[in-house]
Design a protein around this motif. Structure first.
Motif, short mmCIF file in Angstrom:
data_model
loop_
_atom_site.label_atom_id
_atom_site.label_comp_id
_atom_site.label_asym_id
_atom_site.label_seq_id
_atom_site.Cartn_x
_atom_site.Cartn_y
_atom_site.Cartn_z
N HIS A 181 0.88 -1.16 -0.01
CA HIS A 181 -0.09 0.13 -0.16
C HIS A 181 0.82 1.38 -0.13
N GLU A 182 2.27 1.09 0.34
CA GLU A 182 3.04 2.26 0.02
C GLU A 182 3.94 2.52 -1.00
N ALA A 183 3.58 1.63 -1.76
CA ALA A 183 4.22 1.46 -3.18
C ALA A 183 3.89 2.39 -4.33
N ASP A 184 4.71 3.10 -5.01
CA ASP A 184 4.36 3.79 -6.22
C ASP A 184 4.70 2.67 -7.35
N ALA A 196 -4.59 -3.38 -9.15
CA ALA A 196 -4.32 -2.05 -9.00
C ALA A 196 -5.50 -1.22 -8.50
N SER A 197 -6.58 -2.02 -8.40
CA SER A 197 -7.87 -1.35 -7.57
C SER A 197 -7.60 -1.37 -5.92
N ARG A 198 -6.71 -2.34 -5.60
CA ARG A 198 -6.38 -2.27 -4.32
C ARG A 198 -5.20 -1.63 -3.70
N LEU A 199 -4.55 -1.03 -4.67
CA LEU A 199 -3.19 -0.45 -4.53
C LEU A 199 -3.61 0.88 -5.16
N PRO A 200 -4.10 1.83 -4.55
CA PRO A 200 -4.36 3.25 -5.06
C PRO A 200 -3.19 4.14 -5.21
N ASN A 201 -2.38 3.80 -4.50
CA ASN A 201 -0.85 4.60 -4.56
C ASN A 201 0.05 4.23 -5.62
N ALA A 202 -0.17 3.10 -6.30
CA ALA A 202 0.74 2.44 -7.26
C ALA A 202 0.47 3.05 -8.73
N ARG A 203 1.49 3.46 -9.23
CA ARG A 203 1.32 4.15 -10.37
C ARG A 203 1.63 3.22 -11.61
N MET A 204 2.33 2.12 -11.31
CA MET A 204 2.65 1.10 -12.07
C MET A 204 2.78 -0.11 -11.52
N ILE A 205 2.35 -1.20 -12.20
CA ILE A 205 2.04 -2.75 -11.76
C ILE A 205 2.71 -3.56 -13.04
N ILE A 206 3.86 -4.55 -12.47
CA ILE A 206 4.35 -4.94 -13.56
C ILE A 206 4.26 -6.54 -12.92
N SER A 207 3.84 -7.52 -13.75
CA SER A 207 3.89 -8.89 -13.46
C SER A 207 4.68 -9.58 -14.59
N THR A 208 5.67 -10.47 -14.12
CA THR A 208 6.61 -11.24 -14.89
C THR A 208 5.97 -12.39 -15.33
N ARG A 209 6.10 -12.90 -16.80
CA ARG A 209 5.28 -13.95 -17.44
C ARG A 209 6.29 -14.92 -17.85
N GLY A 210 7.56 -15.15 -17.20
CA GLY A 210 8.41 -16.00 -17.75
C GLY A 210 8.93 -15.86 -19.18
N THR A 211 8.50 -16.82 -20.06
CA THR A 211 9.07 -16.90 -21.57
C THR A 211 7.88 -15.75 -22.34
N LYS A 212 6.75 -15.63 -21.73
CA LYS A 212 5.84 -14.86 -22.20
C LYS A 212 6.05 -13.42 -21.99
N GLY A 213 7.37 -12.99 -21.40
CA GLY A 213 7.65 -11.55 -21.32
C GLY A 213 7.16 -11.00 -20.14
N SER A 214 6.06 -9.80 -20.04
CA SER A 214 5.91 -9.28 -18.84
C SER A 214 4.53 -8.47 -19.20
N VAL A 215 3.70 -8.17 -18.43
CA VAL A 215 2.45 -7.38 -18.27
C VAL A 215 2.70 -6.05 -17.37
N CYS A 216 2.67 -4.70 -17.87
CA CYS A 216 2.76 -3.54 -17.31
C CYS A 216 1.33 -2.79 -17.35
N LEU A 217 0.93 -2.43 -16.06
CA LEU A 217 -0.09 -1.83 -15.99
C LEU A 217 0.31 -0.37 -15.52
N ILE A 218 -0.18 0.74 -16.37
CA ILE A 218 0.44 1.92 -15.87
C ILE A 218 -1.06 3.10 -15.80
#
Length: 328
Positions: free
Chosen positions: A224-227, A253-275
């Motif tokens: 909850h403190e994360a940007d 993203a909805s649970r973490l209102p302070n987070a400006r960017m959320i990245i989830s690694t996907r292994g060989t499939k790369g990663s997904v980033c929500l900004i």
């Protein structure tokens, strides 16, 4: 209203990105996303070194390579034994130092010879260890890792050190850590003490990055403190309870209102980033499910990698660190 953007890296550095805007329905929310079909790398060298701070795990890894995993009471010989520095925080800061940044680590290790070796190795790599706390009557953390070549598995047996208490995260230590710092990174360990440093960093306007590898006591408060939040592939679904990664990341993203960017690694499939970013007035977009976009981008990544392999091309994004090192 906030919007979410997703980016997936691709292997062809010469391709131009195909960016489109898409509106995504999720429960009662509507979000705007941008999709990028290629990543061309970072080619601008940083003008000067930047101080960052990491708070979390630090230890030693013993990697024993064996032909196959042992059966009960079986005695085996290792094919190879390697001793390496370990711990997510220490590893991340070592990588940052090698890329030209100026990292400082805040952690706690034992007052033993193993701890002396940890500090010596970190110092040699350019990590500032002046804020490490030593526990005189406790061992330093270490992990014995059994590398099974036949099954391809890594079995970790961890021996923790003394925990870092909130009382040890003094105001003096916090002030020294945050002085001149651009970003503070947390690997999700030592959460009770780490939370004090994270809150102080947020109050001082310093960016906070938190890693979500797996659910741990106190991690939710730290998130909850994360940007910026970076997670393992399975964390969003485990934490949110959502079945698919698209809905899971939107729930995070909805649970973490302070987070400006959320990245989830996907292994060989790369990663997904929500900004999260403002939605421009009158911006047109078509409706599409986020999960479909992630699946489509994953397919494109695999096709791009396969095409490069078939053509004999090994081109990949190139980044230049602040010390001029080219990274592929």
């Amino acid at each position: 209203m906030q919007s979410l953007a997703t980016f997936t890296p691709f292997t062809n550095a010469n391709a131009r990105p195909d960016v489109r805007s898409t509106k995504i329905p999720h429960k009662s929310d509507r979000c705007l996303i941008s999709r990028s079909a290629a990543f061309e790398g970072c080619i601008t060298q940083l003008p000067e070194k930047v101080k960052i701070v990491g708070c979390g795990s630090c230890g030693v890894d013993y990697l024993a390579s064996i032909a196959s995993f042992p059966k009960p009471d079986q005695k085996l010989r290792t094919d190879a034994l390697e001793v390496q520095g370990g711990g997510n925080c220490a590893n991340a800061l070592t990588a940052a130092a090698r890329l030209g940044l100026s990292p400082t680590i805040v952690t706690k290790i034992g007052g033993d010879g193993l701890g002396d070796g940890i500090i010596s190795e970190l110092n040699a790599d350019g990590v500032d260890t002046s804020l490490i706390i030593r526990a005189a009557d406790h061992p330093s953390p270490f992990t014995y890792i059994i590398v099974d070549r036949e099954g391809g598995s890594r079995t970790c047996i961890h021996t923790p050190g003394a925990p870092m208490t909130p009382e040890e995260m003094t105001q003096e230590l916090i002030q020294q850590a945050l002085q001149g710092t651009a970003l503070v990174y947390f690997d999700g360990r030592l959460t009770e003490a780490a939370l004090l440093l994270a809150r102080a960093a947020r109050s001082a306007g310093i960016s906070v990055l938190v890693e979500g590898e797996r659910l741990r006591p106190g991690l939710e408060q730290l998130l909850h403190e994360a940007d910026y939040v970076v997670t393992s592939a399975h964390f969003p679904q485990e934490w949110s309870g959502e079945a698919c990664i698209g809905d899971a990341m939107l729930e995070v993203a909805s649970r973490l209102p302070n987070a400006r960017m959320i990245i989830s690694t996907r292994g060989t499939k790369g990663s997904v980033c929500l900004i999260k970013q403002p939605v421009e007035q009158g911006q047109a977009a078509t409706e599409e499910c986020l999960q479909h976009i992630i699946d489509n981008l994953s397919d494109q990544l695999q096709q791009s990698a396969s095409s490069s392999s078939n053509n004999g091309s090994s081109s990949s994004p190139v980044c230049i660190s602040s010390n001029g090192t080219h990274i592929q």
